[in-house]
Design a protein around this motif. Sequence first.
Motif, PDB file in Angstrom:
ATOM      1  N   ARG A  96       6.614  -4.502 -11.152  1.00 22.40           N
ATOM      2  CA  ARG A  96       8.021  -4.325 -11.517  1.00 22.40           C
ATOM      3  C   ARG A  96       8.192  -4.272 -13.036  1.00 22.40           C
ATOM      4  O   ARG A  96       8.956  -3.458 -13.571  1.00 22.40           O
ATOM      5  N   ILE A  97       7.490  -5.144 -13.755  1.00 26.29           N
ATOM      6  CA  ILE A  97       7.616  -5.186 -15.212  1.00 26.29           C
ATOM      7  C   ILE A  97       6.994  -3.959 -15.866  1.00 26.29           C
ATOM      8  O   ILE A  97       7.573  -3.356 -16.780  1.00 26.29           O
ATOM      9  N   SER A  98       5.823  -3.580 -15.399  1.00 19.29           N
ATOM     10  CA  SER A  98       5.061  -2.510 -16.061  1.00 19.29           C
ATOM     11  C   SER A  98       5.365  -1.119 -15.536  1.00 19.29           C
ATOM     12  O   SER A  98       5.185  -0.115 -16.234  1.00 19.29           O
ATOM     13  N   GLY A  99       5.780  -1.018 -14.262  1.00 17.38           N
ATOM     14  CA  GLY A  99       5.984   0.293 -13.652  1.00 17.38           C
ATOM     15  C   GLY A  99       4.686   0.994 -13.318  1.00 17.38           C
ATOM     16  O   GLY A  99       4.680   2.191 -13.024  1.00 17.38           O
ATOM     17  N   ARG A 100       3.576   0.259 -13.328  1.00 21.23           N
ATOM     18  CA  ARG A 100       2.273   0.873 -13.097  1.00 21.23           C
ATOM     19  C   ARG A 100       1.691   0.463 -11.761  1.00 21.23           C
ATOM     20  O   ARG A 100       2.000  -0.596 -11.224  1.00 21.23           O
ATOM     21  N   ASP A 101       0.820   1.335 -11.225  1.00 21.11           N
ATOM     22  CA  ASP A 101       0.127   1.076  -9.961  1.00 21.11           C
ATOM     23  C   ASP A 101      -1.348   0.786 -10.173  1.00 21.11           C
ATOM     24  O   ASP A 101      -2.164   0.953  -9.258  1.00 21.11           O
ATOM     25  N   ASP A 102      -1.722   0.345 -11.353  1.00 19.67           N
ATOM     26  CA  ASP A 102      -3.131   0.109 -11.669  1.00 19.67           C
ATOM     27  C   ASP A 102      -3.803  -0.871 -10.720  1.00 19.67           C
ATOM     28  O   ASP A 102      -5.010  -0.787 -10.499  1.00 19.67           O
ATOM     29  N   GLN A 103      -3.048  -1.801 -10.177  1.00 19.31           N
ATOM     30  CA  GLN A 103      -3.625  -2.839  -9.331  1.00 19.31           C
ATOM     31  C   GLN A 103      -3.271  -2.660  -7.860  1.00 19.31           C
ATOM     32  O   GLN A 103      -3.284  -3.625  -7.090  1.00 19.31           O
ATOM     33  N   ILE A 104      -3.034  -1.419  -7.449  1.00 20.00           N
ATOM     34  CA  ILE A 104      -2.644  -1.167  -6.062  1.00 20.00           C
ATOM     35  C   ILE A 104      -3.744  -1.570  -5.086  1.00 20.00           C
ATOM     36  O   ILE A 104      -3.470  -2.086  -3.996  1.00 20.00           O
ATOM     37  N   ALA A 105      -4.996  -1.357  -5.444  1.00 22.81           N
ATOM     38  CA  ALA A 105      -6.095  -1.739  -4.555  1.00 22.81           C
ATOM     39  C   ALA A 105      -6.132  -3.250  -4.369  1.00 22.81           C
ATOM     40  O   ALA A 105      -6.402  -3.744  -3.271  1.00 22.81           O
ATOM     41  N   LEU A 106      -5.848  -3.996  -5.431  1.00 21.95           N
ATOM     42  CA  LEU A 106      -5.829  -5.453  -5.324  1.00 21.95           C
ATOM     43  C   LEU A 106      -4.661  -5.909  -4.448  1.00 21.95           C
ATOM     44  O   LEU A 106      -4.777  -6.899  -3.720  1.00 21.95           O
ATOM     45  N   MET A 107      -3.545  -5.184  -4.492  1.00 23.25           N
ATOM     46  CA  MET A 107      -2.425  -5.503  -3.615  1.00 23.25           C
ATOM     47  C   MET A 107      -2.820  -5.304  -2.158  1.00 23.25           C
ATOM     48  O   MET A 107      -2.512  -6.131  -1.290  1.00 23.25           O
ATOM     49  N   VAL A 108      -3.496  -4.196  -1.883  1.00 27.55           N
ATOM     50  CA  VAL A 108      -3.960  -3.921  -0.521  1.00 27.55           C
ATOM     51  C   VAL A 108      -4.910  -5.022  -0.059  1.00 27.55           C
ATOM     52  O   VAL A 108      -4.782  -5.553   1.051  1.00 27.55           O
ATOM     53  N   ASP A 109      -5.857  -5.373  -0.893  1.00 24.66           N
ATOM     54  CA  ASP A 109      -6.815  -6.417  -0.520  1.00 24.66           C
ATOM     55  C   ASP A 109      -6.141  -7.781  -0.371  1.00 24.66           C
ATOM     56  O   ASP A 109      -6.562  -8.598   0.462  1.00 24.66           O
ATOM     57  N   SER A 110      -5.114  -8.047  -1.170  1.00 26.58           N
ATOM     58  CA  SER A 110      -4.398  -9.323  -1.054  1.00 26.58           C
ATOM     59  C   SER A 110      -3.612  -9.385   0.247  1.00 26.58           C
ATOM     60  O   SER A 110      -3.532 -10.453   0.874  1.00 26.58           O
ATOM     61  N   GLU A 111      -3.048  -8.247   0.670  1.00 27.50           N
ATOM     62  CA  GLU A 111      -2.386  -8.207   1.977  1.00 27.50           C
ATOM     63  C   GLU A 111      -3.407  -8.487   3.079  1.00 27.50           C
ATOM     64  O   GLU A 111      -3.112  -9.199   4.047  1.00 27.50           O
ATOM     65  N   ARG A 112      -4.588  -7.951   2.940  1.00 30.77           N
ATOM     66  CA  ARG A 112      -5.661  -8.258   3.882  1.00 30.77           C
ATOM     67  C   ARG A 112      -5.978  -9.749   3.843  1.00 30.77           C
ATOM     68  O   ARG A 112      -6.206 -10.375   4.885  1.00 30.77           O
ATOM     69  N   GLY A 113      -5.990 -10.312   2.645  1.00 28.26           N
ATOM     70  CA  GLY A 113      -6.336 -11.720   2.482  1.00 28.26           C
ATOM     71  C   GLY A 113      -5.364 -12.666   3.162  1.00 28.26           C
ATOM     72  O   GLY A 113      -5.764 -13.745   3.611  1.00 28.26           O
ATOM     73  N   VAL A 114      -4.098 -12.264   3.269  1.00 21.71           N
ATOM     74  CA  VAL A 114      -3.119 -13.119   3.957  1.00 21.71           C
ATOM     75  C   VAL A 114      -2.999 -12.737   5.424  1.00 21.71           C
ATOM     76  O   VAL A 114      -2.096 -13.203   6.123  1.00 21.71           O
ATOM     77  N   GLY A 115      -3.909 -11.900   5.890  1.00 20.64           N
ATOM     78  CA  GLY A 115      -3.971 -11.561   7.309  1.00 20.64           C
ATOM     79  C   GLY A 115      -3.016 -10.479   7.765  1.00 20.64           C
ATOM     80  O   GLY A 115      -2.624 -10.465   8.930  1.00 20.64           O
ATOM     81  N   ARG A 116      -2.677  -9.534   6.859  1.00 23.05           N
ATOM     82  CA  ARG A 116      -1.757  -8.459   7.216  1.00 23.05           C
ATOM     83  C   ARG A 116      -2.385  -7.091   6.938  1.00 23.05           C
ATOM     84  O   ARG A 116      -1.936  -6.365   6.048  1.00 23.05           O
ATOM     85  N   PRO A 117      -3.421  -6.705   7.691  1.00 19.59           N
ATOM     86  CA  PRO A 117      -4.052  -5.403   7.434  1.00 19.59           C
ATOM     87  C   PRO A 117      -3.120  -4.229   7.676  1.00 19.59           C
ATOM     88  O   PRO A 117      -3.227  -3.193   6.991  1.00 19.59           O
ATOM     89  N   ASP A 118      -2.198  -4.332   8.636  1.00 20.92           N
ATOM     90  CA  ASP A 118      -1.236  -3.248   8.859  1.00 20.92           C
ATOM     91  C   ASP A 118      -0.362  -3.044   7.628  1.00 20.92           C
ATOM     92  O   ASP A 118      -0.111  -1.916   7.201  1.00 20.92           O
ATOM     93  N   ARG A 119       0.105  -4.155   7.079  1.00 25.36           N
ATOM     94  CA  ARG A 119       0.922  -4.089   5.873  1.00 25.36           C
ATOM     95  C   ARG A 119       0.098  -3.553   4.704  1.00 25.36           C
ATOM     96  O   ARG A 119       0.603  -2.811   3.857  1.00 25.36           O
ATOM     97  N   ALA A 120      -1.179  -3.920   4.663  1.00 27.22           N
ATOM     98  CA  ALA A 120      -2.061  -3.417   3.606  1.00 27.22           C
ATOM     99  C   ALA A 120      -2.109  -1.899   3.628  1.00 27.22           C
ATOM    100  O   ALA A 120      -2.029  -1.238   2.576  1.00 27.22           O
ATOM    101  N   LEU A 121      -2.229  -1.318   4.817  1.00 30.64           N
ATOM    102  CA  LEU A 121      -2.260   0.143   4.926  1.00 30.64           C
ATOM    103  C   LEU A 121      -0.940   0.761   4.492  1.00 30.64           C
ATOM    104  O   LEU A 121      -0.922   1.816   3.840  1.00 30.64           O
ATOM    105  N   GLU A 122       0.169   0.130   4.829  1.00 33.82           N
ATOM    106  CA  GLU A 122       1.481   0.637   4.408  1.00 33.82           C
ATOM    107  C   GLU A 122       1.592   0.658   2.887  1.00 33.82           C
ATOM    108  O   GLU A 122       2.069   1.633   2.298  1.00 33.82           O
ATOM    109  N   VAL A 123       1.145  -0.421   2.253  1.00 31.58           N
ATOM    110  CA  VAL A 123       1.197  -0.507   0.797  1.00 31.58           C
ATOM    111  C   VAL A 123       0.356   0.594   0.163  1.00 31.58           C
ATOM    112  O   VAL A 123       0.773   1.265  -0.784  1.00 31.58           O
TER     113      VAL A 123
END
Length: 284
Positions: A96-123
Amino acid sequence: MPAGPVVPDEITARDLNGAARNELKTLSKDNAEQVARHLAMAALHIDDDPALAHEHALAASRSAGRIAVVRETVAITAYAVGDFALALRELRTFRRISGRDDQIALMVDSERGVGRPDRALEVGRAVDRAALPTDVRVELAIAMSGARLDLGQPDRALQELDIPELDPDTAYPWSPGLFAARAAVLEELGDIDEAAKWQRRADVAEAAIGAVDADTETIEVDEIDEVEIDDEADGESEAGFDDEAGAVDEHVDDQDAAASVSADDSDADEAPASDREDGAEDRA
C-alpha cells in the motif's frame, strides 16, 4: 519504548544500500542513522540468524513504521522466522505504501504458510505478470507451483513452471531455484529420473553462478561434473537490500550475462511494535 537489539559500533548507515537509505530521508538525521543501522543488521543476519534479523527489523519499525522499506524488512524477517500472519500484514502495508508488487511471491508463500493455498493462487493471479521484473516473475511461478502442490495438483504445479525463463541450457541467477522447483514437482509426479536431471541442472547452475560475478562474465560448462571458470573472472554477488525490492535479499542483475550450462540428459528442483496507527490499516 523497549530498547532494541545492540548494533555494533562498526555498523553505520553506509552499510545499507543507497536506495534503502534514500527512503529514510523523511526522518530526522539521527533517527535515519539509527534506523539504517538496524536495517543493515537485518540484512547482515537474515541468513545466519533470522531471529536476530527480525529483532532489528522490529526495532527499525518502532522508529520508522511509515517507511516502505522498513515494513518490507519486517515482513521478510517475519517470514524467515515462520510468522506468516505477521509477514502478510506487513507485506500488505508495504504494498500500500510503495505501490509495488516486488514481494508478490512472498505474499503467495505467506498465504500458503497460514494454510490458505486457494487464497495464495488468487493473490498470484491478481497481478500482471508481464509487468513484473524477471526475477520476481520467476519467484511467483515457483510460489504458485507450491500452492498447487499444497492442493494436491502436481500436474498443474508443473504447468505453473512452464515459463519462458525455464531454459535448461542457460543459467541465470534465478535458474537454480526454478530448476530445483521443477525437480521437486517431477518427483511428486513419480518421474524420478527426470527429477534427477533437473536437480542436477540446478546444482550445475548454482555452481556456475556462485563461481563468478554473473554481471560481467559468461561461463562455459563443458562437463557436468565440473565448472570451468575464466581466469579473469573472480567475483562474488552482493548480499543486501536491492534497488527494486529494498529488502533483505541476494542482489544479482538478472538482465546481464548468464552462465551457459551443457548438461547431457543421461546425467541430467503479532504485528510489529511499530506505529500503532498503522495497525488499523493492516487489518483492512
